[in-house]
Design a protein around this motif. Structure first.
Motif, short mmCIF file in Angstrom:
data_model
loop_
_atom_site.label_atom_id
_atom_site.label_comp_id
_atom_site.label_asym_id
_atom_site.label_seq_id
_atom_site.Cartn_x
_atom_site.Cartn_y
_atom_site.Cartn_z
N PRO A 8 0.81 -1.12 0.15
CA PRO A 8 -0.09 0.24 -0.14
C PRO A 8 0.80 1.10 0.05
CG PRO A 8 0.07 -0.93 2.22
CD PRO A 8 0.93 -2.04 1.41
N GLY A 10 -0.13 4.26 -1.75
CA GLY A 10 -1.01 5.55 -2.38
C GLY A 10 -0.75 5.72 -3.72
N ASP A 13 3.76 2.17 -7.09
CA ASP A 13 3.55 0.69 -7.15
C ASP A 13 4.91 0.00 -6.78
OD1 ASP A 13 0.85 0.99 -7.99
OD2 ASP A 13 1.55 0.78 -10.35
N THR A 15 5.19 -4.45 -6.48
CA THR A 15 4.43 -5.67 -6.15
C THR A 15 5.52 -6.92 -6.20
OG1 THR A 15 2.46 -4.96 -7.51
CG2 THR A 15 2.60 -7.21 -7.44
N LYS A 41 1.30 6.29 6.72
CA LYS A 41 0.97 4.87 6.76
C LYS A 41 1.14 4.17 5.47
CE LYS A 41 -0.88 5.75 10.76
NZ LYS A 41 -0.23 5.36 11.96
N ARG A 42 1.97 4.32 4.51
CA ARG A 42 2.21 3.79 3.35
C ARG A 42 3.52 2.79 3.91
NH1 ARG A 42 3.61 8.66 -0.55
NH2 ARG A 42 4.83 9.34 1.30
N ALA A 43 3.68 1.67 3.22
CA ALA A 43 4.44 0.55 3.23
C ALA A 43 5.92 1.02 3.13
CB ALA A 43 4.25 -0.55 2.51
N LYS A 250 -4.48 -5.76 -10.91
CA LYS A 250 -3.68 -4.53 -10.45
C LYS A 250 -3.82 -3.41 -11.54
CE LYS A 250 -1.06 -2.00 -8.24
NZ LYS A 250 -1.10 -0.61 -8.89
N HIS A 253 -2.95 2.92 -11.08
CA HIS A 253 -3.30 3.58 -9.99
C HIS A 253 -3.85 5.30 -10.23
CE1 HIS A 253 1.41 4.68 -9.76
NE2 HIS A 253 0.67 5.80 -10.21
N LYS A 308 -1.58 -7.62 1.40
CA LYS A 308 -1.50 -6.38 1.04
C LYS A 308 -0.01 -5.86 1.55
CE LYS A 308 -5.09 -5.06 3.75
NZ LYS A 308 -6.02 -4.39 4.43
N SER A 309 0.59 -6.06 2.52
CA SER A 309 1.95 -5.73 2.69
C SER A 309 2.39 -6.57 4.07
CB SER A 309 2.15 -4.42 3.48
OG SER A 309 3.14 -3.87 3.87
#
Length: 317
Positions: A8, A10, A13, A15, A41-43, A250, A253, A308-309
Motif C-alpha cells: 500500500p 498511495g 507501485d 508488487t 501509513k504507506r509501506a 492490478k 493507480h 497487502k503488505s
C-alpha cells in the motif's frame, strides 16, 4: 504456496510475486514513505523487503521488472539494488538482480533523471554485454539505439520479447507461472506501416498453475485508457480473450483520471466499451473458459495467498 504482495503506497507501485519453488519476482520499487513521519501509513518498502529477503536467506531477486521509469515506480532503487554498471553502487547490503525486465522506453529514453537514469544505464549496460536483461518491444523499435552502439539486432534478439508472446524464463511446468506480454505493442496502421504504442509501459498477464487450477493476475501498470482499449481490442482480434482473463487485477493507480475514458464525468466516469468488458462484463469470460476448454477459477484459489503488505495483516481466499 504462491504469494502475491501488493504494497500500500498511495500513488505508487511495488508488487512482489513469490512462487512456491523459492523464486522471487519484484515489479517496480517505490520507497516513497517518509520513515520519520509516524502519520505516513504507506509501506516502508525498503525495510519490508530487506526483512523478507533476510527471512528467505537470499541476496538476489530472480527477476526485477520496472513497468516504466517514473519516480513512483523507481524511487529509492539507487540505495536498494546492486548495479553491475556502477562499482560504487555495489555491496553494502544491496540486492542483486539476476534478470532485469524493462520496456524499450527505458532503453531509448534520453531525458531520464535520478533513479530512472541509473536504471536506464544499468539496462543499457546489460543489453550491450548481452546478459541478465529482457526488453519488451518490437526489435525494430531499438534499431537506432543498436546502430549507435555498433551492435547488430540479431545478436541481441534473444533478449527482446514482443507483445503477444510469453516471456522466456519461468514456465507453468518448471515454476508454476508464466508471463504473457501485452505492452509495449506495435499497431499495424496498414500493410506497410507498424506504429509502436505505449513504448514506456510494460503490462502483462501472469498465469499461475496449482494442482491443475489456473489463476490469472493482470498487471496494467499505468496504462492509459487509449492504450488499454487498444490492448483489449488487439488481443480479442487475435482470439486470445483468455489472456485478458483475471482473478486478480492490478489496475492503473491513476484510475479514472486517465485509465477509463477521455471524457471524465463529474462524479462517475463511464469507461470505453472495451474497458467495461474487461472490468465489468465478467459473463463473457465464462464463454472464454468453455471455448478454450481450460480450467479457470472465477475467484482467487486457496492455493495462492494474497497480501497487502508484510506490515499489514494479509488475507487469503
Amino acid at each position: 504456496m504462491h504469494k502475491l504482495t501488493f504494497f500500500p503506497l498511495g500513488n505508487a507501485d511495488t508488487t512482489l510475486i513469490s512462487v512456491e519453488n523459492g523464486q522471487d519476482f519484484l515489479f517496480d520499487f517505490a520507497n516513497v514513505a517518509d520513515p520519520d513521519n509516524p502519520a505516513d501509513k504507506r509501506a516502508k518498502v525498503d525495510a519490508e523487503l530487506r526483512n523478507y529477503m533476510k527471512s528467505r536467506g537470499k541476496d538476489t531477486f530472480e527477476i526485477v521488472g520496472f513497468t516504466h521509469g517514473d519516480s513512483d515506480h523507481t524511487k529509492g532503487s539507487d540505495e536498494f539494488f546492486h548495479f553491475d554498471r556502477f562499482p560504487s553502487l555495489q555491496g553494502n547490503g544491496r540486492f542483486k538482480i539476476k534478470e532485469l525486465w524493462v520496456p524499450a522506453g527505458m532503453i531509448v529514453e534520453k531525458n531520464s533523471e535520478d533513479d530512472a537514469r541509473l536504471l536506464r544505464q544499468e539496462a543499457r549496460h546489460r543489453l550491450r554485454e548481452g546478459y541478465g536483461i529482457r526488453v519488451f518491444s518490437r526489435p525494430q523499435q531499438l534499431a537506432d539505439w543498436f546502430e549507435s552502439e555498433g551492435i547488430s539486432i540479431e545478436s541481441r534478439s534473444h533478449l527482446i520479447t514482443d507483445a503477444g508472446q510469453i516471456a522466456p524464463g519461468p514456465t507453468l511446468q518448471s515454476g508454476g507461472v508464466e508471463f504473457f506480454v501485452h505492452s509495449p505493442f506495435g499497431h499495424r496502421q496498414d500493410e506497410e506501416t507498424v506504429i509502436d504504442r505505449n513504448e514506456n509501459c510494460f503490462a502483462f498477464q501472469a498465469r499461475f498453475s496449482v494442482d491443475g487450477i489456473l489463476t490469472d493476475l493482470l498487471m496494467l501498470s499505468d496504462v492509459e485508457w487509449e492504450f488499454l482499449t487498444a490492448i483489449i481490442d488487439i488481443t480479442r482480434n487475435h482470439q486470445h480473450d483468455d489472456r485478458l482473463h483475471w482473478d486478480v487485477c492490478k489496475i492503473p493507480h491513476h484510475c479514472s483520471a486517465f485509465s477509463l475514458n477521455a471524457e471524465k464525468g463529474k462524479t462517475k466516469t463511464t469507461p470505453t466499451d472495451s474497458i467495461d468488458w474487461l472490468y465489468g462484463n465478467r459473463e463473457n469470460f465464462q464463454q472464454v473458459k468453455q471455448h478454450n476448454h481450460r480450467t479457470f477459477r472465477p475467484r482467487i484459489t486457496t492455493k495462492i495467498k494474497l497480501t497487502k503488505s508484510f506490515s499489514v495483516s494479509g488475507w487469503s481466499q
